[in-house]
Design a protein around this motif. Structure first.
Motif, PDB file in Angstrom:
ATOM      1  N   LEU A  38      -4.512  26.238 -12.508  1.00 21.00           N
ATOM      2  CA  LEU A  38      -4.688  26.722 -13.881  1.00 21.00           C
ATOM      3  C   LEU A  38      -4.490  28.233 -13.944  1.00 21.00           C
ATOM      4  N   LEU A  39      -5.075  28.944 -12.991  1.00 21.81           N
ATOM      5  CA  LEU A  39      -4.924  30.399 -12.957  1.00 21.81           C
ATOM      6  C   LEU A  39      -3.460  30.783 -12.744  1.00 21.81           C
ATOM      7  N   LEU A  40      -2.763  30.040 -11.912  1.00 19.24           N
ATOM      8  CA  LEU A  40      -1.338  30.305 -11.675  1.00 19.24           C
ATOM      9  C   LEU A  40      -0.554  30.215 -12.975  1.00 19.24           C
ATOM     10  N   ARG A  41      -0.811  29.188 -13.759  1.00 23.06           N
ATOM     11  CA  ARG A  41      -0.081  29.013 -15.017  1.00 23.06           C
ATOM     12  C   ARG A  41      -0.441  30.105 -16.033  1.00 23.06           C
ATOM     13  N   LEU A  42      -1.715  30.481 -16.103  1.00 23.41           N
ATOM     14  CA  LEU A  42      -2.137  31.525 -17.037  1.00 23.41           C
ATOM     15  C   LEU A  42      -1.503  32.873 -16.678  1.00 23.41           C
ATOM     16  N   LEU A  43      -1.532  33.219 -15.398  1.00 26.53           N
ATOM     17  CA  LEU A  43      -0.953  34.489 -14.967  1.00 26.53           C
ATOM     18  C   LEU A  43       0.575  34.479 -15.081  1.00 26.53           C
TER      19      LEU A  43
ATOM     20  N   ILE B  39       5.473  36.359 -18.006  1.00 25.96           N
ATOM     21  CA  ILE B  39       6.617  36.141 -18.910  1.00 25.96           C
ATOM     22  C   ILE B  39       6.445  36.946 -20.187  1.00 25.96           C
ATOM     23  N   LEU B  40       5.249  36.903 -20.769  1.00 23.82           N
ATOM     24  CA  LEU B  40       4.986  37.593 -22.029  1.00 23.82           C
ATOM     25  C   LEU B  40       5.115  39.106 -21.874  1.00 23.82           C
TER      26      LEU B  40
ATOM     27  N   PHE C 140       8.225  44.065 -23.304  1.00 22.62           N
ATOM     28  CA  PHE C 140       8.775  45.371 -22.957  1.00 22.62           C
ATOM     29  C   PHE C 140      10.302  45.357 -22.847  1.00 22.62           C
ATOM     30  N   LEU C 141      10.893  44.183 -22.779  1.00 24.47           N
ATOM     31  CA  LEU C 141      12.347  44.096 -22.931  1.00 24.47           C
ATOM     32  C   LEU C 141      12.733  44.242 -24.392  1.00 24.47           C
ATOM     33  N   LEU C 142      11.968  43.590 -25.270  1.00 18.58           N
ATOM     34  CA  LEU C 142      12.278  43.619 -26.705  1.00 18.58           C
ATOM     35  C   LEU C 142      12.043  44.994 -27.316  1.00 18.58           C
ATOM     36  N   ASN C 143      11.020  45.717 -26.847  1.00 20.28           N
ATOM     37  CA  ASN C 143      10.768  47.029 -27.444  1.00 20.28           C
ATOM     38  C   ASN C 143      11.569  48.155 -26.785  1.00 20.28           C
TER      39      ASN C 143
ATOM     40  N   ILE D  55      17.975  40.134 -14.343  1.00 20.46           N
ATOM     41  CA  ILE D  55      17.010  39.851 -13.271  1.00 20.46           C
ATOM     42  C   ILE D  55      15.908  38.946 -13.795  1.00 20.46           C
ATOM     43  N   ALA D  56      15.432  39.232 -15.016  1.00 18.26           N
ATOM     44  CA  ALA D  56      14.397  38.400 -15.628  1.00 18.26           C
ATOM     45  C   ALA D  56      14.902  36.984 -15.861  1.00 18.26           C
ATOM     46  N   VAL D  57      16.139  36.875 -16.312  1.00 21.32           N
ATOM     47  CA  VAL D  57      16.729  35.548 -16.565  1.00 21.32           C
ATOM     48  C   VAL D  57      16.883  34.773 -15.255  1.00 21.32           C
ATOM     49  N   ILE D  58      17.293  35.459 -14.204  1.00 21.73           N
ATOM     50  CA  ILE D  58      17.462  34.819 -12.897  1.00 21.73           C
ATOM     51  C   ILE D  58      16.123  34.305 -12.369  1.00 21.73           C
ATOM     52  N   ALA D  59      15.047  35.082 -12.573  1.00 23.85           N
ATOM     53  CA  ALA D  59      13.726  34.705 -12.058  1.00 23.85           C
ATOM     54  C   ALA D  59      13.051  33.633 -12.905  1.00 23.85           C
ATOM     55  N   LEU D  60      13.472  33.490 -14.156  1.00 21.97           N
ATOM     56  CA  LEU D  60      12.761  32.614 -15.097  1.00 21.97           C
ATOM     57  C   LEU D  60      12.676  31.144 -14.666  1.00 21.97           C
ATOM     58  N   PRO D  61      13.764  30.502 -14.177  1.00 26.16           N
ATOM     59  CA  PRO D  61      13.649  29.080 -13.799  1.00 26.16           C
ATOM     60  C   PRO D  61      12.572  28.814 -12.753  1.00 26.16           C
ATOM     61  N   ALA D  62      12.464  29.677 -11.752  1.00 17.57           N
ATOM     62  CA  ALA D  62      11.448  29.479 -10.706  1.00 17.57           C
ATOM     63  C   ALA D  62      10.046  29.624 -11.277  1.00 17.57           C
TER      64      ALA D  62
END
Length: 298
Positions: A223-228, A233-234, A239-242, A252-259
């Motif tokens: 549960l902690l893994l999913r919350l963190l 991601i958030l 900080f990418l959007l702003n 790099i973020a897109v590459i890491a996202l599937p894992a």
């Protein structure tokens, strides 16, 4: 000697596998690739592409290879009890003596010293802290990785956060808002990576040692893994959007996202996809190399 005995000896010699040192060099390729990518971000963001900083990037990657090699050496007795980890640990299949391990570590340390020495007192300080953590994390009597809570904190601070931090420190540049953001992201990334590994090794760790996951239980650790991971991601997205994070970090973020998303899709008792992790880190490594050479020649 009889013919039969001679044939028997020859057959036995054929079945003994020689150590594959290329496999040792490529061991934990995901770890040293990630450290290289993170340290390179600091160099690129601050425009410090110089000869000595290029050597620093190579030294950081080599240092993480050495650290994970030391970890495998001390984990060999425990990894021998698990079939999957038995296959991944070079020292389970090819044991070496304490003297040989000392020589390997000593040569690696001398090589790193030659590079970090160019940064003067700061370089010696960084190398000293690095060697201490390298030893204390894996080696008895401290063995931080077997102390619940401390294991997570040390991993979060010194695996993915540390490469960026020491690169900033050794470059001796003013810190920007983006530096604090990246340090926050790498802290969360390193923390969740350790939780993920502890869940993967949960059954073995119950028998061979203590970890944060075995202390709180598989359900709460998952549960902690999913919350963190959601926080990771958030934070990255905000900080990418702003515009705080440079646009070249987006791939790099897109590459890491599937894992990272895979953590939400699989059951807590299912291990992560090692192929997906290796594919992600390798793609990120080659991407950042491309960006690095772009900035180098423009």
């Amino acid at each position: 000697m009889s013919l039969a005995a001679g044939v028997g000896i020859q057959n036995m010699q054929r079945t003994v596998k020689k150590p594959n040192f290329l496999r040792l060099l490529l061991n934990h390729v995901d770890a040293w690739q990630v450290s290289f990518v993170i340290a390179t971000l600091a160099v690129l963001i601050h425009g410090q592409i110089t000869a000595r900083h290029i050597l620093l990037l190579l030294a950081i990657a080599a240092g993480y290879w050495l650290a994970f090699t030391v970890n495998d050496y001390h984990d060999a007795p425990f990894d021998a009890q698990d079939q999957a980890k038995h296959q991944r640990n070079f020292f389970v299949r090819h044991p070496i003596s304490r003297r040989q391990a000392t020589v390997l570590f000593g040569l690696g340390t001398v090589a790193l010293l030659l590079i970090f020495a160019q940064f003067g007192l700061r370089g010696f300080l960084v190398l000293g802290v690095s060697i201490f953590i390298m030893w204390a994390y894996s080696s008895p009597p401290l063995r931080f990785k077997s102390r619940p809570g401390i294991d997570l904190l040390v991993h979060a601070l010194f695996v993915e956060t540390y490469p960026y931090l020491i690169t900033l420190y050794l470059m001796d540049v003013p810190w920007l808002l983006v530096d604090y953001v990246i340090l926050s992201i790498t802290f969360l990334a390193s923390l969740t990576a350790q939780l993920e590994q502890q869940l993967r090794d949960y059954v073995v760790d119950l028998q061979t040692g203590n970890t944060f996951a075995t202390a709180v239980g598989q359900r709460w650790a998952a549960l902690l893994l999913r919350l963190l991971s959601a926080a990771l991601i958030l934070t990255t997205l905000i900080f990418l959007l702003n515009g705080t994070l440079p646009l070249f970090i987006l791939p790099i973020a897109v590459i890491a996202l599937p894992a990272i998303l895979h953590r939400f899709l699989r059951r807590a008792d299912k291990p992560r996809s090692e192929r997906l992790v290796i594919a992600s880190t390798t793609a990120g490594f080659f991407y950042i190399m491309g960006v690095f050479f772009y900035f180098l020649f423009t």
